[in-house]
Structure formats: structure tokens, C-alpha cells
Design a protein around this motif. Structure first.
Motif, PDB file in Angstrom:
ATOM      1  N   PHE A  35       0.711  -1.319  -0.132  1.00 32.30           N
ATOM      2  CA  PHE A  35       0.510  -0.373  -0.072  1.00 32.30           C
ATOM      3  C   PHE A  35       0.885   1.187  -0.014  1.00 32.30           C
ATOM      4  N   LEU A  36       0.535   2.080  -0.493  1.00 29.55           N
ATOM      5  CA  LEU A  36       0.752   3.682  -0.905  1.00 29.55           C
ATOM      6  C   LEU A  36       0.420   4.637   0.120  1.00 29.55           C
ATOM      7  N   ALA A  37      -0.940   4.631  -0.313  1.00 30.52           N
ATOM      8  CA  ALA A  37      -1.828   5.798   0.645  1.00 30.52           C
ATOM      9  C   ALA A  37      -2.580   4.848   1.426  1.00 30.52           C
ATOM     10  N   SER A  38      -3.278   5.208   2.192  1.00 32.38           N
ATOM     11  CA  SER A  38      -5.091   5.373   2.453  1.00 32.38           C
ATOM     12  C   SER A  38      -5.475   6.274   3.457  1.00 32.38           C
ATOM     13  N   GLY A  39      -6.847   6.008   3.413  1.00 28.54           N
ATOM     14  CA  GLY A  39      -7.428   7.362   4.646  1.00 28.54           C
ATOM     15  C   GLY A  39      -9.066   7.423   4.133  1.00 28.54           C
ATOM     16  N   ARG A  40      -9.650   7.345   5.377  1.00 37.36           N
ATOM     17  CA  ARG A  40     -10.814   8.050   4.896  1.00 37.36           C
ATOM     18  C   ARG A  40     -12.050   8.845   4.389  1.00 37.36           C
ATOM     19  N   LYS A  41     -13.035   8.322   3.805  1.00 35.57           N
ATOM     20  CA  LYS A  41     -13.708   9.256   2.950  1.00 35.57           C
ATOM     21  C   LYS A  41     -14.367  10.307   3.359  1.00 35.57           C
ATOM     22  N   ARG A  44     -17.811  10.436   5.972  1.00 29.42           N
ATOM     23  CA  ARG A  44     -17.365   9.052   6.557  1.00 29.42           C
ATOM     24  C   ARG A  44     -18.017   8.127   6.202  1.00 29.42           C
ATOM     25  N   SER A  45     -18.465   7.503   4.839  1.00 31.16           N
ATOM     26  CA  SER A  45     -19.040   6.980   4.103  1.00 31.16           C
ATOM     27  C   SER A  45     -17.785   5.727   3.599  1.00 31.16           C
ATOM     28  N   GLY A  46     -16.491   5.423   4.219  1.00 27.29           N
ATOM     29  CA  GLY A  46     -15.295   4.833   3.361  1.00 27.29           C
ATOM     30  C   GLY A  46     -13.955   4.921   3.720  1.00 27.29           C
ATOM     31  N   GLY A  47     -13.640   4.186   2.635  1.00 21.78           N
ATOM     32  CA  GLY A  47     -11.958   4.764   2.875  1.00 21.78           C
ATOM     33  C   GLY A  47     -11.298   4.450   1.199  1.00 21.78           C
ATOM     34  N   ILE A  48     -10.487   5.618   1.232  1.00 22.04           N
ATOM     35  CA  ILE A  48      -9.640   4.993  -0.322  1.00 22.04           C
ATOM     36  C   ILE A  48      -8.682   4.513   0.218  1.00 22.04           C
ATOM     37  N   ILE A  49      -8.022   3.021  -0.761  1.00 24.02           N
ATOM     38  CA  ILE A  49      -6.680   2.673  -0.391  1.00 24.02           C
ATOM     39  C   ILE A  49      -5.772   3.044  -1.906  1.00 24.02           C
TER      40      ILE A  49
END
Length: 96
Positions: A35-41, A44-49
Motif C-alpha cells: 500500500f502507498l496511501a490510505s484514508g477515510r472518505k 465518512r462513508s468508507g475509505g480509499i487505498i
């Protein structure tokens, strides 16, 4: 490279109960260089990786190990793309 979009399929209380285990899962994927980056939307309905280029089956297998997946509290959408242009700060992400 992949963009993984997580969409919560359960109440935030169920998500919050799994956050510590989910963070440990993320940390292991970062340690493995996946993984290179991640965080919440926001909202707050989900996240991105953001995940490095790898065989899609390998990514899908790793996502299946996420506590959110194992407990059925999130759905995943995977988009593969080839970053051909970046800012100088992200040049390491470019693929030929």
C-alpha cells in the motif's frame, strides 16, 4: 497501480469496533510494500487505498483478509490505472 474504494455496508458503530484490527491489517500491508496511501472518505462513508502495481488476484486476496471484509461491513471497488504523469513529488509512482 490500484485505487481501492471501500464503502461501508454497516453502521459506524460496527466499523469503529473493527478499526484497531483494520489498522493492524493496513500496517502489515504497508510493511510489505503493498500500500502507498490510505484514508477515510469525507463524509465518512468508507475509505480509499492506493496500492502498488501487482497481480490483481494478489490484491484481491489481501483485501479479503481485511477485518472489514471478513466481517462483511464494507464493499470494495478496485480500479486499475497506469500513472503516466505525476507531479515531481510523486514521480516514483510513474509506470512506463
Amino acid at each position: 497501480m490500484y485505487i481501492v474504494s471501500l464503502h461501508y455496508a454497516a453502521a459506524l458503530e460496527a466499523i469503529d469496533a473493527l478499526i484497531p484490527e483494520h489498522v493492524r491489517w493496513l500496517e502489515a500491508a504497508y510493511a510489505d510494500g503493498l500500500f502507498l496511501a490510505s484514508g477515510r472518505k469525507v463524509p465518512r462513508s468508507g475509505g480509499i487505498i492506493l496500492a502498488r502495481a501487482m497481480p490483481r488476484a494478489e490484491l484481491e486476496q489481501r483485501l479479503a483478509q481485511d477485518p472489514f471484509s471478513r466481517h462483511g461491513v464494507a464493499d470494495y471497488s478496485i480500479t486499475e490505472f497506469v500513472p503516466s504523469m505525476t507531479s515531481p513529488a510523486l514521480a516514483c509512482l510513474q509506470e512506463n
